[in-house]
Design an enzyme around this catalytic site. Structure first.
Site, PDB file in Angstrom:
ATOM      1  N   ARG A  36     -49.087  28.470  -6.925  1.00  0.00           N
ATOM      2  CA  ARG A  36     -48.835  28.023  -5.636  1.00  0.00           C
ATOM      3  C   ARG A  36     -49.034  29.123  -4.531  1.00  0.00           C
ATOM      4  NH1 ARG A  36     -47.822  22.805  -4.644  1.00  0.00           N
ATOM      5  NH2 ARG A  36     -46.284  23.272  -2.894  1.00  0.00           N
ATOM      6  N   ASP A  47     -38.395  29.039   3.827  1.00  0.00           N
ATOM      7  CA  ASP A  47     -38.902  27.567   4.169  1.00  0.00           C
ATOM      8  C   ASP A  47     -38.628  27.112   5.598  1.00  0.00           C
ATOM      9  OD1 ASP A  47     -39.193  24.804   4.145  1.00  0.00           O
ATOM     10  OD2 ASP A  47     -38.861  24.513   1.886  1.00  0.00           O
ATOM     11  N   TYR A  90     -30.725  23.808  -3.074  1.00  0.00           N
ATOM     12  CA  TYR A  90     -32.045  24.551  -2.592  1.00  0.00           C
ATOM     13  C   TYR A  90     -31.747  25.110  -1.315  1.00  0.00           C
ATOM     14  CZ  TYR A  90     -36.710  25.007  -0.851  1.00  0.00           C
ATOM     15  OH  TYR A  90     -37.715  25.508  -0.322  1.00  0.00           O
TER      16      TYR A  90
END
Length: 251
Positions: free
Chosen positions: A15, A142, A155
């Site tokens: 990724r 993120d 997370y």
């Protein structure tokens, strides 16, 4: 003979980590390619770099034992004969839990991989002798931290911790000439969606288009080269955060 430029990229077997490592190799960096479970992808990338005339070494490390992560800095430096000048903390565990359902095991694993391991790597980076001139650390966050889903409780807690660690490390390491920044990517690659679903979600952004791994690679290059930028999180998401949607981690 020491390599002129040495970088370590964690999570380089797949990724976004794969794309970042490939992009740095194309710019002449000797690469330490960290992986855990993605041995095949890391091995393929290593061979690709070497066949193109570059330098790369494979480094396996399980970040659920985060205190051992820092050893990757020394291993990379030893492989190429000089200090690591760029560290990109890209490895992540996207495990799912909620406040109601989390366990000590799920909490610890996600905090270890997403926060503790990058911190120990930053520590080891700053302890190098000699220190890399103009060293740069880039932590991958993120964009969905702005609208975090409680279904990914541990997370996101890990990513929040890493965001704070980025700012604190930038303050502490600035006098040593080390810059510490972060990138918060949006939807870069599919993660459980069909191709049609993924394209639709990307097209909902204010820019009306999605982004790809190359956009994140460009942001990494910018932060490596921007000598007066530190303690900053660069959001690369085509405006996705402005929409307040999405529960799938970026990357």
């Amino acid at each position: 003979m020491a390599a002129a430029k040495i970088a370590l990229v964690t999570g380089a077997g797949k990724r976004v980590g794969w794309a970042i490592a490939s992009g740095l190799a194309a710019r002449g960096y000797a690469l330490g390619l960290h992986y855990n479970s993605s041995a095949a992808g890391a091995g393929e990338l290593c061979e690709e770099i070497r066949s193109s005339g570059g330098e790369a070494v494979l480094l396996k490390n399980d970040f659920t034992a985060p205190e051992a992560a820092g050893s990757l800095i020394g291993e990379t430096a030893a492989a190429f004969g000089g200090p690591v000048c760029v560290l990109v903390n890209s490895a992540s565990d996207f495990g799912t839990d909620s406040l109601a359902g989390l366990t000590r095991e799920s909490w610890q694993r996600l905090m270890d991989v997403n926060a503790a391991a990058p911190v120990f790597l930053m520590q080891a980076f700053a302890r190098q002798e000699p220190l890399p001139e103009g060293g740069a650390i880039v932590n991958i966050l993120d964009t969905q931290m702005t609208s975090a889903s409680p279904e990914r409780f541990s997370y996101f807690c890990g990513k929040f911790a890493l965001e704070g660690a980025t700012r604190l490390a930038a303050m502490e390491l600035g006098p040593k000439g080390i810059r510490v920044n972060a990138i918060a990517p949006g939807l870069v690659l599919p993660s459980g969606q069909t191709g049609e679903e993924f394209s639709h979600r990307q097209n909902l952004t204010p820019l009306g288009r999605g982004l790809g791994p190359d956009d994140v690679v460009a942001a990494v290059r910018y932060l490596i080269e921007a000598r007066q930028v530190t303690g900053h999180t660069l959001v690369v998401d085509a405006g996705q955060r402005l929409m307040g949607f999405g529960n799938t981690p970026g990357g």
